[in-house]
Design an enzyme around this catalytic site. Sequence first.
Site, PDB file in Angstrom:
ATOM      1  N   PRO A   2       0.808  -1.271  -0.022  1.00  0.00           N
ATOM      2  CA  PRO A   2      -0.160   0.050  -0.011  1.00  0.00           C
ATOM      3  C   PRO A   2       1.045   1.409  -0.231  1.00  0.00           C
ATOM      4  CG  PRO A   2      -0.916  -1.568   1.608  1.00  0.00           C
ATOM      5  CD  PRO A   2       0.473  -2.172   1.059  1.00  0.00           C
ATOM      6  N   GLU A   3       0.494   2.123  -0.764  1.00  0.00           N
ATOM      7  CA  GLU A   3       1.408   3.392  -1.036  1.00  0.00           C
ATOM      8  C   GLU A   3       0.642   4.547  -0.279  1.00  0.00           C
ATOM      9  OE1 GLU A   3       4.534   3.623  -1.921  1.00  0.00           O
ATOM     10  OE2 GLU A   3       4.632   1.692  -3.174  1.00  0.00           O
ATOM     11  N   HIS A  91      -5.391 -14.616   9.251  1.00  0.00           N
ATOM     12  CA  HIS A  91      -4.378 -13.077   9.129  1.00  0.00           C
ATOM     13  C   HIS A  91      -5.003 -11.879   9.959  1.00  0.00           C
ATOM     14  CE1 HIS A  91      -1.953 -15.822   6.828  1.00  0.00           C
ATOM     15  NE2 HIS A  91      -2.965 -15.948   6.007  1.00  0.00           N
ATOM     16  N   ARG A 110       1.338 -10.981   5.714  1.00  0.00           N
ATOM     17  CA  ARG A 110       2.715 -11.247   5.490  1.00  0.00           C
ATOM     18  C   ARG A 110       3.497 -10.599   6.750  1.00  0.00           C
ATOM     19  NH1 ARG A 110       4.848  -9.178  -0.623  1.00  0.00           N
ATOM     20  NH2 ARG A 110       3.104 -10.401  -1.745  1.00  0.00           N
TER      21      ARG A 110
END
Length: 271
Positions: A2-3, A91, A110
């Site tokens: 994500p930017e 997650h 992750r």
Amino acid sequence: MPELPEVETTCRGIAPHIEGQIIKQVIVRQPKLRWPVPETLNQDLTGLCIQSVSRRAKYLLFSTASGTVLLHLGMSGNLRIMSLDQAAGKHDHVDFVFTDGTVLRLNDPRRFGAVLWTTKPAAEHQLLKDLGPEPLLSDFNGELLYSLSKNRKTAVKSFIMDSHIVVGVGNIYANEALFMAGILPTRQAGKVSLTRYQKLAECIRVVLQQAILQGGTTLRDFVNETGKPGYFQQRLRVYGRAGLPCVSCNQPLTEIRIANRSTVFCPNCQR
């Protein structure tokens, strides 16, 4: 990853749901994220009201009367507004449970994200204190870029991706802004004129604003707080289009690697 536009989209999306809310409980299912989640996080936050939600670079800041939560989405994280009766998945690592039954849930496959707590001013935190200006605010401009670029031999693309120069210009948006400004990404940062930096600063601002308006860029697994993907990818003009015709001159776009990052440009339109 994500930017800035994706993080800003998330910030704007969750703020109306959690600002003014009182934290009833923090459930930490997996404390081993990029940095360990503080062991006392539930104790520290229970009973506090989230006064505001903001963004600094790619960090989300939840401000309270006692301190600030710093939350980073890492490589693959996302936040969802849930109800208390929705079961957590594999997650789903951290839940902020509010007194009205609303839950803000961090999902991070992750585990490169982060949930941290500081009682000092957020701007003084070690992760934030040395960052460059926000590209959407007035203190970021071409004059600043030009002054910081003097005698720099690094590629201008790497220069504008340096978070000490300006925050939030990730690889996708660096490609797009340089194309819009007509600047070759391999050009040495110290050999770009003031006039061209003024144009580049404005192009960075425009590209990021366009992405925010369209909900961020969906490349892999970013979703916003409602589960709907962003759509800016559909309007990318160079990134991911190597070998395809340039939208301006119809010549094939070229792809190279700069600092091990995919870099796509038009050798005809950019110089």
